[in-house]
Design an enzyme around this catalytic site. Structure first.
Site, PDB file in Angstrom:
ATOM      1  CG  HIS A   3       8.576  -5.645   6.453  1.00 32.77           C
ATOM      2  ND1 HIS A   3       9.377  -5.304   7.509  1.00 32.77           N
ATOM      3  CD2 HIS A   3       8.019  -4.483   6.024  1.00 32.77           C
ATOM      4  CE1 HIS A   3       9.309  -4.006   7.735  1.00 32.77           C
ATOM      5  NE2 HIS A   3       8.481  -3.476   6.832  1.00 32.77           N
ATOM      6  CD  GLU A  40     -11.076 -15.504 -12.139  1.00 37.57           C
ATOM      7  OE1 GLU A  40     -11.793 -16.453 -11.853  1.00 37.57           O
ATOM      8  OE2 GLU A  40     -11.446 -14.323 -12.049  1.00 37.57           O
TER       9      GLU A  40
END
Ligand code: M6R
Length: 593
Positions: free
Chosen positions: A493, A477
């Site tokens: 993964h 941000e």
């Protein structure tokens, strides 16, 4: 989002309105404007950008003496950031001049209706629709209060309105629904604002308007209405303690607020611990104990603080879940029949959370609300309430309040389980935090290097993953670097596919049981050219770690890791030359859905 200031009577309008806007600017800062009048003469000044730029447009020596004025700082919802969309907006006949916070949901159908009636629009805002609707109603019935009441019946949505009828400037009108608006009583003048802060030095006597209320003020009088009837009211006294919004010598609020963390924690200790015992309401503690499930509702940083509490509760066998409020509002999930809801919000004004309230109250579920503003909408609707006592947080990026939220939640659950040893650990944690503050210069070189990248992973496991989520939000941000939190074990993964020499990782290590696995994962990242910046706790540190913090009690470890991430964010932003306190496209409190 957006800020309103207004007044009527005898005062220095330039100074009150512009100073007020400065104080509210963190709530929205796309554009801003001021309207002042004495009935005969008037001035309308608007500016794209900051209040500083507006200030240069409002003459230092006004050519007339105004007796009424309204001002606004905007965070665009409907319509781009243009002068015609900037407030104050006016009706096409120039009779009505108004400022508006909130969102009108049915503005399009009203706008089409008004266009059919021959009314033209100069901008695209829902606010200009309100001005034209009011003026249209006045053309049928010339009573302002009746017209406002009629207008409110037509409007769906949220609004705080300050309205001037340019045909009679001896009154300043107002109306409120679902957006905060406060009336302040003065001497020879009356005031209004969307927040206490602009009025804090002027008055301590307020009327906290409720949804559906409207009315008007003159310099000596205030008249309040609801459902067509004039109603009585009492002023409530509000202290201006902890409302200081000065920089106190700091260059930026973000830096000041990061470094206020220790004093915020000390304030929580002072307010919730007496002679080494917690002072929480016993009834509240019983409700927590008896509840079959704790459901946290929050957004952004406050949500990340609640994740740590969830981990603590689950580790003690309590069913606990944290939900992003904007999701829960439309997809509520209840696992058991006697839940306690805990709402966490720095501002206490977040619309996505307010949207969840009917579900909680309609089902008569218990509700504890934690905010940093005890007068906020969420605080006022609370069954049980706990104040964060952190003082105003001005920088859009939440820093000190994250830490206070975390500590208050830990205190609350320690008061029940009595096994966190928090009362002792907190004093030690203060030293950990002060040590980081003293060594912040060591964080600068890491920031300088990270500033060169467009993406990064933030890696963590267990509580360090909660910290990684908060660090990623902060970095995104304010620095505009795309940062993504990953549970380190998940890297292989899928996410590791992104790793390259242009895609580094920042990693937190606080837990002994996963430290080894974390470091194994770093080898896999490094083997693919990715750099890893490690922030570790002292007892788990290794040579070449980027920054080492003193050891914390495990549940407090997120405080230190997040503080390092806050400093990193601050220094990266300075390095890139962006606005630290007012990042693009954001506003401090998100009062629209
Ligand atoms: O006032 P709240 O705590 O309800 O605000 C929630 C989020 O909007 C807020 O934490 C936001 O994510 C901050 N800009 C984060 O730094």
């Amino acid at each position: 989002m957006c800020g309103i200031v207004g007044a009527i009577g005898s005062l220095d309008f330039r100074s009150y309105l512009l100073n007020g806007l400065h104080k509210l600017e963190y709530r929205g800062y796309d554009s801003c404007g001021v309207y002042i009048s004495n009935g005969k003469n008037h001035g309308l000044y608007k500016s794209i950008g900051t209040v500083d730029s507006l200030e240069s447009k409002v003459p230092l020596n006004l050519s007339f003496n105004p007796h009424v004025g309204i001002a606004h700082t905007r965070w665009a919802t409907h319509g781009g950031v243009t002068l015609s969309n900037c407030h104050p907006v006016y009706s096409s006949d120039h009779r009505i001049m108004l400022v508006h916070n909130g969102v009108i949901e049915n503005f399009e159908s009203i706008r089409n209706f008004l266009i059919e009636k021959g009314i033209s629009f100069s901008g695209n805002t829902d606010s200009e629709v309100i001005a034209n609707l009011l003026s249209f109603i006045l053309s049928i019935d010339n009573s302002m209060t009746k017209a406002i009441e009629r207008m409110m019946q037509e409007l769906n949505g949220s609004y705080a309105l300050a309205i001037i009828d340019t045909y009679d400037t001896n009154k300043l009108y107002f109306a409120k629904n679902l957006s905060p608006l406060l009336i302040g009583k003065g001497e020879g003048a009356n005031y209004l604002a969307s927040d206490q802060i602009p009025m804090a030095d002027i008055t301590h006597e307020f009327i906290d308007l409720k949804d559906g209320q409207y009315g008007y003020m003159s310099k000596d009088d205030i008249h309040l209405f609801q459902n067509g009837e004039e109603i009585s009211f009492e002023f409530v006294s509000r202290s201006s303690e902890n409302l200081d919004v000065s920089l106190n010598g700091y260059e930026h609020y973000m830096l000041k607020e990061i470094e206020e963390t220790p004093s915020c924690i000390e304030r929580l200790i002072k307010n919730y611990i007496f002679r080494k015992k917690y002072t929480f309401d016993k009834k509240l503690l019983r409700v927590i104990e008896r509840s079959t499930e704790i459901i946290f509702l929050a957004c952004g940083t406050s949500y990340h603080a609640s994740l740590v509490a969830v981990d603590i509760l689950r580790a003690r066998g309590k069913i606990a879940n944290a939900y992003i409020a904007s999701e829960f509002a439309y997809h509520p999930v209840i696992m058991t029949d006697n839940p306690l809801f805990i709402i966490i919000s720095q501002s206490g004004e977040t619309a996505d959370i307010i949207k969840c309230l009917p579900f909680i109250t309609d089902n008569a579920y218990h509700l504890l609300t934690i905010t940093n503003n005890r007068y906020s909408s969420l605080a006022r609707k609370a069954e049980y309430y706990l104040n964060l006592y952190s003082g105003v947080e001005v920088s859009v990026a939440s820093t000190k309040v994250y830490q206070s939220e975390l500590v208050l939640l830990l205190m609350l659950f320690d008061a029940i389980y009595m096994d966190l040893n928090l009362i002792e650990s907190l004093n030690k944690e203060l030293l950990v935090l002060k040590d980081i503050i003293n060594r912040k210069e060591e964080i600068k070189p890491i920031a300088k290097e990270l500033a060169n990248y467009e993406h990064c992973f933030i890696l963590g496991r267990g509580l360090d993953y909660d910290s990684a989520l908060e660090a990623a939000l902060k970095i995104k941000e304010v620095t505009y670097i795309h940062a993504s939190a990953v549970q380190a074990g998940e890297l292989k993964h899928g996410p590791i596919a992104l790793v390259s020499q242009d895609f580094p990782s920042l990693a937190f290590i606080s837990e002994e049981k996963t430290a080894h696995q974390m470091r194994n994962g770093f080898q896999e990242v490094k083997a693919r050219g990715g750099k890893v910046f490690v922030i570790s706790s002292k007892s788990l540190a290794e040579e070449n770690d980027s920054f080492v913090v003193l050891d914390s009690t495990i549940y407090l470890a997120p405080m230190a890791k997040v503080m390092v991430a806050q400093y990193l964010t601050y220094f990266i932003t300075l390095e890139k030359g962006f606005n630290v306190d007012k990042p693009r496209n954001l506003a401090k409190s998100v009062t629209v859905e």
